[in-house]
Design an enzyme around this catalytic site. Structure first.
Site, PDB file in Angstrom:
ATOM      1  N   ASP A  17      13.411  16.636  -7.833  1.00  0.00           N
ATOM      2  CA  ASP A  17      13.237  14.912  -7.663  1.00  0.00           C
ATOM      3  C   ASP A  17      12.799  15.502  -5.747  1.00  0.00           C
ATOM      4  O   ASP A  17      13.358  14.696  -5.144  1.00  0.00           O
ATOM      5  CB  ASP A  17      13.653  13.780  -7.462  1.00  0.00           C
ATOM      6  CG  ASP A  17      13.514  13.398  -9.249  1.00  0.00           C
ATOM      7  OD1 ASP A  17      12.842  14.356  -9.813  1.00  0.00           O
ATOM      8  OD2 ASP A  17      14.830  12.279  -9.519  1.00  0.00           O
ATOM      9  N   ASP A  55      10.360  12.220 -10.224  1.00  0.00           N
ATOM     10  CA  ASP A  55      10.857  10.849  -9.847  1.00  0.00           C
ATOM     11  C   ASP A  55       9.474   9.845 -10.095  1.00  0.00           C
ATOM     12  O   ASP A  55       8.891  10.526  -9.259  1.00  0.00           O
ATOM     13  CB  ASP A  55      11.926  10.168  -9.379  1.00  0.00           C
ATOM     14  CG  ASP A  55      12.776   9.411  -9.889  1.00  0.00           C
ATOM     15  OD1 ASP A  55      13.045   9.148 -10.576  1.00  0.00           O
ATOM     16  OD2 ASP A  55      12.945   8.504  -9.099  1.00  0.00           O
ATOM     17  N   HIS A  57       8.352   6.824 -11.068  1.00  0.00           N
ATOM     18  CA  HIS A  57       7.961   5.490 -11.493  1.00  0.00           C
ATOM     19  C   HIS A  57       6.090   4.452 -11.342  1.00  0.00           C
ATOM     20  O   HIS A  57       6.186   4.403 -10.354  1.00  0.00           O
ATOM     21  CB  HIS A  57       8.878   4.798 -10.744  1.00  0.00           C
ATOM     22  CG  HIS A  57      10.670   5.248 -10.973  1.00  0.00           C
ATOM     23  ND1 HIS A  57      11.089   5.855 -12.247  1.00  0.00           N
ATOM     24  CD2 HIS A  57      11.299   5.670 -10.170  1.00  0.00           C
ATOM     25  CE1 HIS A  57      12.116   6.144 -11.819  1.00  0.00           C
ATOM     26  NE2 HIS A  57      12.385   6.098 -10.475  1.00  0.00           N
ATOM     27  N   HIS A  61       8.336  -1.439 -12.262  1.00  0.00           N
ATOM     28  CA  HIS A  61       9.560  -0.738 -12.528  1.00  0.00           C
ATOM     29  C   HIS A  61      10.796  -0.966 -13.172  1.00  0.00           C
ATOM     30  O   HIS A  61      11.507  -1.998 -11.932  1.00  0.00           O
ATOM     31  CB  HIS A  61       9.920   1.162 -12.062  1.00  0.00           C
ATOM     32  CG  HIS A  61      10.780   1.567 -12.796  1.00  0.00           C
ATOM     33  ND1 HIS A  61      12.408   1.972 -12.834  1.00  0.00           N
ATOM     34  CD2 HIS A  61      10.981   2.418 -14.215  1.00  0.00           C
ATOM     35  CE1 HIS A  61      12.497   3.471 -13.894  1.00  0.00           C
ATOM     36  NE2 HIS A  61      11.964   2.957 -14.970  1.00  0.00           N
ATOM     37  N   HIS A  90      10.646   2.819  -4.924  1.00  0.00           N
ATOM     38  CA  HIS A  90      10.609   4.677  -5.212  1.00  0.00           C
ATOM     39  C   HIS A  90       9.732   5.498  -5.669  1.00  0.00           C
ATOM     40  O   HIS A  90       9.785   5.183  -6.667  1.00  0.00           O
ATOM     41  CB  HIS A  90      11.798   4.838  -4.740  1.00  0.00           C
ATOM     42  CG  HIS A  90      12.994   5.288  -6.019  1.00  0.00           C
ATOM     43  ND1 HIS A  90      13.641   4.078  -6.499  1.00  0.00           N
ATOM     44  CD2 HIS A  90      13.182   6.082  -6.662  1.00  0.00           C
ATOM     45  CE1 HIS A  90      13.716   4.322  -7.513  1.00  0.00           C
ATOM     46  NE2 HIS A  90      13.855   5.804  -7.763  1.00  0.00           N
ATOM     47  N   LYS A 115       9.024  11.736 -14.819  1.00  0.00           N
ATOM     48  CA  LYS A 115      10.140  11.782 -15.353  1.00  0.00           C
ATOM     49  C   LYS A 115      10.452   9.751 -14.933  1.00  0.00           C
ATOM     50  O   LYS A 115      10.321   9.569 -13.439  1.00  0.00           O
ATOM     51  CB  LYS A 115      11.677  12.500 -15.046  1.00  0.00           C
ATOM     52  CG  LYS A 115      11.559  12.354 -14.511  1.00  0.00           C
ATOM     53  CD  LYS A 115      13.953  12.927 -14.022  1.00  0.00           C
ATOM     54  CE  LYS A 115      13.922  12.817 -13.216  1.00  0.00           C
ATOM     55  NZ  LYS A 115      14.399  11.829 -12.313  1.00  0.00           N
ATOM     56  N   CYS A 160      20.436  12.047  -9.961  1.00  0.00           N
ATOM     57  CA  CYS A 160      19.358  12.744 -10.997  1.00  0.00           C
ATOM     58  C   CYS A 160      19.536  14.009 -10.957  1.00  0.00           C
ATOM     59  O   CYS A 160      19.533  14.410 -11.937  1.00  0.00           O
ATOM     60  CB  CYS A 160      17.915  13.050 -10.621  1.00  0.00           C
ATOM     61  SG  CYS A 160      17.058  11.389 -10.875  1.00  0.00           S
TER      62      CYS A 160
HETATM   63  C1  VGL Z   1      17.510   9.396  -8.275  1.00  0.00           C
HETATM   64  C2  VGL Z   1      17.853   6.938  -7.712  1.00  0.00           C
HETATM   65  C3  VGL Z   1      16.994   6.372  -8.141  1.00  0.00           C
HETATM   66  C4  VGL Z   1      17.534  10.928  -7.924  1.00  0.00           C
HETATM   67  C5  VGL Z   1      16.237   8.282  -8.965  1.00  0.00           C
HETATM   68  O1  VGL Z   1      16.815  12.085  -7.930  1.00  0.00           O
HETATM   69  O2  VGL Z   1      18.582  11.427  -7.739  1.00  0.00           O
HETATM   70  N1  VGL Z   1      18.134   8.618  -7.545  1.00  0.00           N
HETATM   71  N2  VGL Z   1      16.117   7.593  -9.040  1.00  0.00           N
HETATM   72 ZN    ZN Z   2      13.983   6.452  -9.727  1.00  0.00          ZN
END
Ligand code: VGL
Ligand code: ZN
Length: 207
Positions: A17, A55, A57, A61, A90, A115, A160
């Protein structure tokens, strides 16, 4: 089909990510998130297999506070699969915030895994959604490539990266997290808690 002999015991670099929204100026900015980009780029050449995750979404979401009227960002809610932090919106599919940091090398990656695409379930881990049972397919990809050892880097250390590392260890991969090539959100002691869980799971924390 078995992997060719030469492919046995390959190691993979999993870059979690490294996206604009997790870097300074982004919607869920992680302090210093951009500092890891150059050293992560430099590390890619040392691995036979490089995987990037994103990430990714939909706008509706369920992990977004904005989709829970009255809920504040960073508050907790209960989902059918357990407690869930409600995040600022996000990494919405197709937006600039969901794009990789512009300096991240993507050419060496053989796979890009997205994901968190299902509206009703979050996915911190690159291996399973947050119900801890719905697979993303990454385990099968790595096993069929003959990969048994993983090095994880990316954002965020305590979400993550940590959830991916814990799932990978549970699946039997030898897991190293390069802590110097990760940055944390650190919400209510989450970094210390996840460092403890990763250590207890036999994950090597380096750097
Ligand atoms: C993440 C919070 C929400 C991450 C992703 O990549 O760590 N954290 N979505
Ligand atoms: Zn996320």
């Amino acid at each position: 089909m078995h992997p060719p002999q030469s492919a046995l015991s390959q190691s993979a670099l999993i870059v979690i990510d490294v996206q604009n929204d997790f870097c300074p100026g982004g919607a869920l900015a992680v302090a210093g998130g951009d500092q890891i980009v150059a050293p992560v780029n430099a590390l890619m050449g040392a691995f036979e297999c490089v995987v990037l995750t994103q990430d990714w979404h939909p706008a509706d979401h369920a992990s977004f506070a904005a989709n829970h009227p009255g809920a504040a960002p960073f508050s907790l809610t209960e989902m059918p699969y357990g407690p869930q932090v409600l995040w600022p919106s996000h990494c919405v599919q197709g937006t600039d915030g969901a794009a990789f940091h512009p300096d991240l090398r993507t050419d060496p990656a053989q796979m890009i895994l997205r994901k968190g695409t299902q509206p009703q379930i979050d996915s911190y881990s690159a291996f399973f959604e947050n119900d801890h049972s719905t697979p993303t397919g990454l385990e099968g990809y790595l096993r069929s490539r003959g990969v048994s050892a993983l090095t994880l880097v990316g954002l965020a250390t305590d979400y993550c990266v940590a959830f991916s590392a814990l799932d990978a260890a549970r699946l039997g991969f030898a897991v190293t997290v390069r802590m110097d090539l990760c940055r944390a959100i650190d919400l209510d002691g989450s970094l210390e808690a996840m460092v403890g869980r990763m250590t207890a799971a036999g994950i090597a924390l380096q750097g």
